[in-house]
Design a protein around this motif. Structure first.
Motif, PDB file in Angstrom:
ATOM      1  N   MET A   1       0.819  -1.216   0.000  1.00 44.14           N
ATOM      2  CA  MET A   1       0.000   0.000   0.000  1.00 44.14           C
ATOM      3  C   MET A   1       0.859   1.275   0.000  1.00 44.14           C
ATOM      4  O   MET A   1       0.659   2.162  -0.826  1.00 44.14           O
ATOM      5  CB  MET A   1      -0.900  -0.045   1.248  1.00 44.14           C
ATOM      6  CG  MET A   1      -1.575   1.229   1.619  1.00 44.14           C
ATOM      7  SD  MET A   1      -3.282   1.199   1.093  1.00 44.14           S
ATOM      8  CE  MET A   1      -3.284   2.470  -0.066  1.00 44.14           C
TER       9      MET A   1
ATOM     10  N   ARG B   1       2.613   1.693  -3.351  1.00 44.43           N
ATOM     11  CA  ARG B   1       1.695   2.122  -4.414  1.00 44.43           C
ATOM     12  C   ARG B   1       1.312   3.587  -4.228  1.00 44.43           C
ATOM     13  O   ARG B   1       1.170   4.325  -5.200  1.00 44.43           O
ATOM     14  CB  ARG B   1       0.459   1.223  -4.437  1.00 44.43           C
ATOM     15  CG  ARG B   1       0.769  -0.181  -4.987  1.00 44.43           C
ATOM     16  CD  ARG B   1      -0.222  -1.208  -4.479  1.00 44.43           C
ATOM     17  NE  ARG B   1      -1.553  -0.966  -4.963  1.00 44.43           N
ATOM     18  CZ  ARG B   1      -2.665  -1.170  -4.248  1.00 44.43           C
ATOM     19  NH1 ARG B   1      -2.595  -1.638  -3.009  1.00 44.43           N
ATOM     20  NH2 ARG B   1      -3.835  -0.947  -4.760  1.00 44.43           N
TER      21      ARG B   1
ATOM     22  N   GLU C   1      -8.588   1.026  -7.684  1.00 40.56           N
ATOM     23  CA  GLU C   1      -8.133  -0.023  -6.738  1.00 40.56           C
ATOM     24  C   GLU C   1      -7.349   0.581  -5.590  1.00 40.56           C
ATOM     25  O   GLU C   1      -7.516   0.208  -4.432  1.00 40.56           O
ATOM     26  CB  GLU C   1      -7.244  -1.033  -7.469  1.00 40.56           C
ATOM     27  CG  GLU C   1      -8.026  -2.169  -8.048  1.00 40.56           C
ATOM     28  CD  GLU C   1      -7.109  -3.191  -8.701  1.00 40.56           C
ATOM     29  OE1 GLU C   1      -6.045  -3.512  -8.135  1.00 40.56           O
ATOM     30  OE2 GLU C   1      -7.479  -3.645  -9.798  1.00 40.56           O
ATOM     31  N   LEU C   2      -6.470   1.527  -5.921  1.00 41.75           N
ATOM     32  CA  LEU C   2      -5.662   2.185  -4.889  1.00 41.75           C
ATOM     33  C   LEU C   2      -6.559   3.012  -3.974  1.00 41.75           C
ATOM     34  O   LEU C   2      -6.414   2.977  -2.747  1.00 41.75           O
ATOM     35  CB  LEU C   2      -4.602   3.070  -5.565  1.00 41.75           C
ATOM     36  CG  LEU C   2      -3.633   3.811  -4.641  1.00 41.75           C
ATOM     37  CD1 LEU C   2      -2.883   2.855  -3.716  1.00 41.75           C
ATOM     38  CD2 LEU C   2      -2.637   4.632  -5.473  1.00 41.75           C
TER      39      LEU C   2
ATOM     40  N   ARG D   1      -9.752   2.520  -3.342  1.00 36.97           N
ATOM     41  CA  ARG D   1     -10.530   1.603  -2.501  1.00 36.97           C
ATOM     42  C   ARG D   1      -9.678   1.063  -1.353  1.00 36.97           C
ATOM     43  O   ARG D   1     -10.106   1.035  -0.195  1.00 36.97           O
ATOM     44  CB  ARG D   1     -11.072   0.445  -3.354  1.00 36.97           C
ATOM     45  CG  ARG D   1     -12.060  -0.433  -2.610  1.00 36.97           C
ATOM     46  CD  ARG D   1     -12.544  -1.625  -3.429  1.00 36.97           C
ATOM     47  NE  ARG D   1     -13.077  -1.279  -4.723  1.00 36.97           N
ATOM     48  CZ  ARG D   1     -12.525  -1.596  -5.909  1.00 36.97           C
ATOM     49  NH1 ARG D   1     -11.416  -2.301  -5.958  1.00 36.97           N
ATOM     50  NH2 ARG D   1     -13.088  -1.235  -7.031  1.00 36.97           N
ATOM     51  N   ASP D   2      -8.438   0.654  -1.661  1.00 33.11           N
ATOM     52  CA  ASP D   2      -7.561   0.107  -0.619  1.00 33.11           C
ATOM     53  C   ASP D   2      -7.210   1.165   0.426  1.00 33.11           C
ATOM     54  O   ASP D   2      -7.096   0.869   1.619  1.00 33.11           O
ATOM     55  CB  ASP D   2      -6.278  -0.461  -1.244  1.00 33.11           C
ATOM     56  CG  ASP D   2      -6.563  -1.739  -2.036  1.00 33.11           C
ATOM     57  OD1 ASP D   2      -7.694  -2.266  -1.923  1.00 33.11           O
ATOM     58  OD2 ASP D   2      -5.667  -2.207  -2.765  1.00 33.11           O
TER      59      ASP D   2
ATOM     60  N   LYS E   1     -10.197   1.547   2.743  1.00 39.77           N
ATOM     61  CA  LYS E   1     -10.301   0.403   3.657  1.00 39.77           C
ATOM     62  C   LYS E   1      -9.225   0.481   4.744  1.00 39.77           C
ATOM     63  O   LYS E   1      -9.468   0.162   5.906  1.00 39.77           O
ATOM     64  CB  LYS E   1     -10.212  -0.915   2.881  1.00 39.77           C
ATOM     65  CG  LYS E   1     -11.462  -1.142   2.028  1.00 39.77           C
ATOM     66  CD  LYS E   1     -11.658  -2.600   1.664  1.00 39.77           C
ATOM     67  CE  LYS E   1     -12.854  -2.787   0.747  1.00 39.77           C
ATOM     68  NZ  LYS E   1     -14.139  -2.519   1.395  1.00 39.77           N
ATOM     69  N   ARG E   2      -8.034   0.906   4.366  1.00 38.28           N
ATOM     70  CA  ARG E   2      -6.932   1.052   5.317  1.00 38.28           C
ATOM     71  C   ARG E   2      -7.268   2.091   6.391  1.00 38.28           C
ATOM     72  O   ARG E   2      -7.077   1.872   7.591  1.00 38.28           O
ATOM     73  CB  ARG E   2      -5.673   1.442   4.542  1.00 38.28           C
ATOM     74  CG  ARG E   2      -4.518   1.972   5.337  1.00 38.28           C
ATOM     75  CD  ARG E   2      -3.719   0.838   6.003  1.00 38.28           C
ATOM     76  NE  ARG E   2      -2.559   1.415   6.652  1.00 38.28           N
ATOM     77  CZ  ARG E   2      -1.340   1.413   6.147  1.00 38.28           C
ATOM     78  NH1 ARG E   2      -1.086   0.828   4.994  1.00 38.28           N
ATOM     79  NH2 ARG E   2      -0.350   1.968   6.801  1.00 38.28           N
TER      80      ARG E   2
ATOM     81  N   GLN F   1     -10.082   0.796   8.736  1.00 40.23           N
ATOM     82  CA  GLN F   1      -9.550  -0.154   9.711  1.00 40.23           C
ATOM     83  C   GLN F   1      -8.878   0.573  10.863  1.00 40.23           C
ATOM     84  O   GLN F   1      -9.086   0.255  12.040  1.00 40.23           O
ATOM     85  CB  GLN F   1      -8.542  -1.083   8.993  1.00 40.23           C
ATOM     86  CG  GLN F   1      -8.225  -2.362   9.727  1.00 40.23           C
ATOM     87  CD  GLN F   1      -9.472  -3.206   9.982  1.00 40.23           C
ATOM     88  OE1 GLN F   1     -10.373  -3.262   9.141  1.00 40.23           O
ATOM     89  NE2 GLN F   1      -9.565  -3.820  11.149  1.00 40.23           N
TER      90      GLN F   1
ATOM     91  N   GLU G   1     -17.906   3.990   4.464  1.00 36.86           N
ATOM     92  CA  GLU G   1     -17.419   2.634   4.811  1.00 36.86           C
ATOM     93  C   GLU G   1     -17.734   2.303   6.280  1.00 36.86           C
ATOM     94  O   GLU G   1     -18.077   1.189   6.619  1.00 36.86           O
ATOM     95  CB  GLU G   1     -15.907   2.588   4.546  1.00 36.86           C
ATOM     96  CG  GLU G   1     -15.205   1.293   4.868  1.00 36.86           C
ATOM     97  CD  GLU G   1     -15.413   0.203   3.817  1.00 36.86           C
ATOM     98  OE1 GLU G   1     -15.873   0.506   2.703  1.00 36.86           O
ATOM     99  OE2 GLU G   1     -15.128  -0.962   4.146  1.00 36.86           O
TER     100      GLU G   1
END
Ligand SMILES: O=P(O)(O)OC[C@H]1O[C@H](OP(=O)(O)OP(=O)(O)O)[C@H](O)[C@@H]1O
Ligand SMILES: Nc1ncnc2[nH]cnc12
Length: 173
Positions: free
Chosen positions: A1, A4, A33-34, A36-37, A40-41, A44, A71
């Motif tokens: 992550m 990227r 994709e980046l 979204r990740d 999510k990161r 969390q 989210e």
């Protein structure tokens, strides 16, 4: 992550003034994709603080902030520069290197007693995020975390913010 993100963030020399190395985070949002990740990161990380709301700082705090709030299923609150919000506001005036600036929030946007995460794209001197934290306090709520995609470590913004709440960033320069 992290790799990227590092690859996506562009350095623009001498923008907006000579001598400034501007970190352009806009390419992150060209890569779903980046993006979204990243959301999510953050989600969390934020869960640990059981937040009731996320406040985003104009304007680049509005890029990931609402997606993280969605989210987590919690409200996203806009903090804006003076004179932009249409309903009744609470304001906070803060010092810049030269002069002052004002941030505002709708007076009914944050439920009193909320645990609030302050989100922005980038931490430089910390003046803007600190002012956002004061605004949250003026609303009768508590800033529980200051959160950024990027931190410019050499400007010591973190030291300033940590007097109020912990500080989290994914990439440090
Ligand atoms: O830590 P600080 O020294 O306060 O600086 C950080 C602030 O500066 C940038 O916003 P900018 O003022 O460029 O506004 P914009 O997002 O509306 O372009 C950045 O997005 C932060 O909000
Ligand atoms: N160097 C920088 N890059 C991007 N945004 C900023 N905001 C304040 N300093 C910045």
């Amino acid at each position: 992550m992290e790799q990227r993100l590092q690859a996506a963030i562009r350095n623009i020399p001498d923008f907006p003034k000579p001598g400034i190395q501007f970190k352009d985070i806009t390419p992150i949002f060209l890569d779903p994709e980046l993006f979204r990740d990243l959301v999510k990161r953050f989600a969390q990380e934020y869960k640990k603080y059981s937040p009731d709301a996320i406040v985003g700082i104009e304007s680049r705090g509005y890029l990931a902030g609402p997606a993280i709030a969605l989210e987590l299923g919690i409200p996203f609150v806009l903090i804006r520069k003076k004179g932009k919000l249409p309903a009744k506001t609470i304001s906070h005036t803060y010092s810049l290197e030269y002069g002052t600036d004002v941030v505002e929030v709708h007076e009914d946007a944050i439920a009193p007693g909320s645990k609030v995460i302050v989100h922005d794209d980038l931490l430089a001197t910390g003046g803007t995020a600190e002012a956002a934290g004061h605004l949250v306090e003026k609303c009768g709520s508590t800033p529980v975390l200051f959160s950024f995609i990027v931190e410019l470590n050499f400007l010591n913004g973190k030291e300033r913010l940590e007097k109020v709440a912990p500080c989290h960033s994914i990439i440090t320069y």
